[in-house]
Design a protein around this motif. Structure first.
Motif, PDB file in Angstrom:
ATOM      1  N   SER A 285       0.833  -1.207   0.000  1.00 48.16           N
ATOM      2  CA  SER A 285       0.000   0.000   0.000  1.00 48.16           C
ATOM      3  C   SER A 285       0.866   1.254   0.000  1.00 48.16           C
ATOM      4  N   LYS A 288       1.513   2.424  -3.253  1.00 52.89           N
ATOM      5  CA  LYS A 288       0.287   2.773  -3.987  1.00 52.89           C
ATOM      6  C   LYS A 288      -0.203   1.630  -4.866  1.00 52.89           C
ATOM      7  N   LYS A 289      -0.080   0.406  -4.347  1.00 55.88           N
ATOM      8  CA  LYS A 289      -0.561  -0.756  -5.079  1.00 55.88           C
ATOM      9  C   LYS A 289      -1.850  -1.291  -4.443  1.00 55.88           C
ATOM     10  N   THR A 308      -8.619   0.216   0.348  1.00 53.44           N
ATOM     11  CA  THR A 308      -7.223   0.018  -0.051  1.00 53.44           C
ATOM     12  C   THR A 308      -7.043  -1.257  -0.868  1.00 53.44           C
ATOM     13  N   LYS A 335      -5.521   2.591  -9.355  1.00 58.78           N
ATOM     14  CA  LYS A 335      -4.920   3.846  -8.906  1.00 58.78           C
ATOM     15  C   LYS A 335      -5.613   4.377  -7.659  1.00 58.78           C
ATOM     16  N   GLY A 338      -4.791   2.285  -4.646  1.00 60.74           N
ATOM     17  CA  GLY A 338      -3.398   2.497  -4.290  1.00 60.74           C
ATOM     18  C   GLY A 338      -3.167   3.802  -3.559  1.00 60.74           C
ATOM     19  N   ILE A 339      -3.781   4.868  -4.026  1.00 61.22           N
ATOM     20  CA  ILE A 339      -3.647   6.171  -3.360  1.00 61.22           C
ATOM     21  C   ILE A 339      -4.251   6.117  -1.961  1.00 61.22           C
ATOM     22  N   ASN A 340      -5.416   5.488  -1.853  1.00 56.55           N
ATOM     23  CA  ASN A 340      -6.042   5.332  -0.530  1.00 56.55           C
ATOM     24  C   ASN A 340      -5.121   4.573   0.424  1.00 56.55           C
ATOM     25  N   ASN A 342      -1.813   4.298   0.316  1.00 52.27           N
ATOM     26  CA  ASN A 342      -0.667   5.105   0.709  1.00 52.27           C
ATOM     27  C   ASN A 342      -1.038   6.117   1.789  1.00 52.27           C
ATOM     28  N   ASN A 343      -2.197   6.753   1.641  1.00 50.28           N
ATOM     29  CA  ASN A 343      -2.648   7.708   2.659  1.00 50.28           C
ATOM     30  C   ASN A 343      -2.858   7.017   4.006  1.00 50.28           C
TER      31      ASN A 343
END
Length: 371
Positions: A285, A288-289, A308, A335, A338-340, A342-343
């Protein structure tokens, strides 16, 4: 604070991933504290070394070695707290030693070691002033054999400095000969509870619509030959790559290059095997995967279903195929998940978060011991 940490699992030159999460916690704590780790010694290992500010002492793992080492170091250093990882006989030894020295004692539980609670384990934990669990699942198990008021949930974390891809996704895929392929990645010890066989069984159907799909497996273990045989029997062996262990840099490159991270962790009751938390999910994560996880133990705290990634029944291979196919077809969904992810990691799952919570537990234990 001056901290004495005890764990039979700790990285060695031969196996740098062995108990790596214990080292990461110790290293983060060592930024603001003096940290000594007592761990198992075998072969020609050095008995003492300093690794990233952590003072590592290796001893024979027999009855008197741990108490003797703690007492000897305490005579010189004057520890503020003793902290053991994993529940076992070493927990008892640390507990007895802490009482003899008048020191507060904290125990961390990781999951599998308390799947089957009994009176002996309850006795071991009775010496702990505070108990840390790596997930809510582990905490629920601990409540069966320990005082609930002593228990805190302290998730494991990731270190952004360690997880740095040195090559772009495209460049690394060219390097490994997969420039035009979609990549599914798993990072795990090759044991039954990791569910790697389920992913391999999903490949024949997936490759009908995604002929460029490649499954990369990073890790070693006793199931490798069985998994390789399964891939060959299903005629997908050319699409499965067993990598073994890799450096932190290459691990980061693989995370960065993959399209989907999958690990169908399963709970094996007879073997007392369960995923206590699942650091690899939050590592993926971080890059961003999107992640797909089998529901086992604490994975629900490392993966937020629909946010996620996806949490699936590890025995439902049809659902696994559907979710992998959905992600392969939908780059926008990949995408977004992945962004979720990472956050989520950056706000909650770094080792600095773990160290902050761990230090708070230490202080609470010290205050309770010496009000």
């Amino acid at each position: 604070m001056k901290i004495c940490m005890v764990s039979y699992l700790y990285p060695t030159k031969e196996n740098r991933t062995l108990g790596i999460f214990v080292h990461h916690q110790a290293r983060e704590l060592a930024k603001n504290n003096e940290v000594h780790v007592i761990t198992k010694r075998s072969g020609n290992m050095q008995s003492y070394e300093i690794c990233e500010r952590v003072k590592v002492h290796r001893v024979g793992w027999f009855n008197s070695a741990i108490p003797n080492k703690i007492a000897s170091l305490h005579g010189k250093i004057k520890f503020d707290v003793i902290h053991s990882h994993f529940l076992g006989f070493s927990t008892l030894l640390c507990g007895i030693t802490s009482r003899a020295l008048g020191l507060p004692f904290v125990a961390t539980l990781h999951g599998s070691e308390i799947m089957s609670g009994n009176m002996i384990k309850k006795f071991y934990l009775s010496f702990a002033g505070r108990i840390m669990c790596v997930s809510g699942y582990t905490a629920n198990l601990a409540e069966n054999i320990a005082d609930k008021s002593k228990i805190s949930i302290v998730n494991n974390g990731v270190d952004p400095r360690r997880l740095r891809a040195k090559k772009s996704s495209g460049m690394f895929k060219k390097t490994i000969g997969l420039a035009n392929n979609c990549i599914i990645l798993s990072v795990a010890d090759l044991v039954k509870r990791k569910g790697i066989d389920a992913v391999i069984r999903a490949l024949p159907s997936l490759k009908n619509n995604h002929p460029d799909l490649v499954y990369i497996i990073i890790g070693r273990g006793p199931e490798k030959d069985n998994l390789a045989s399964l891939a060959k029997r299903l005629k997908v062996d050319k699409s499965v790559r067993f990598i073994g262990y890799v450096s932190d840099e290459d691990l980061s490159n693989y995370y960065n290059a993959c399209d989907i991270f999958v690990l169908m962790s399963r709970t094996l009751q007879r073997e007392n095997a369960v995923e206590g938390f699942g650091i690899v999910f939050i590592e993926a994560s971080f890059f961003k995967k999107p992640v797909i996880a089998g529901k086992s133990g604490g994975t629900s705290e490392a993966v937020i279903h629909g946010v996620t990634g996806f949490l699936l029944n590890p025995e439902d291979e049809n659902e696994l195929q559907e979710k992998i196919s959905l992600l392969l077809k939908n780059s926008g969904l990949r995408k977004r998940l992945g962004i979720n992810g990472n956050n989520f990691v950056m706000n909650n799952m770094l080792w600095k978060h773990n160290a902050h919570k761990t230090a708070a537990v230490y202080k609470d234990a010290i205050k309770s011991k010496h009000p």
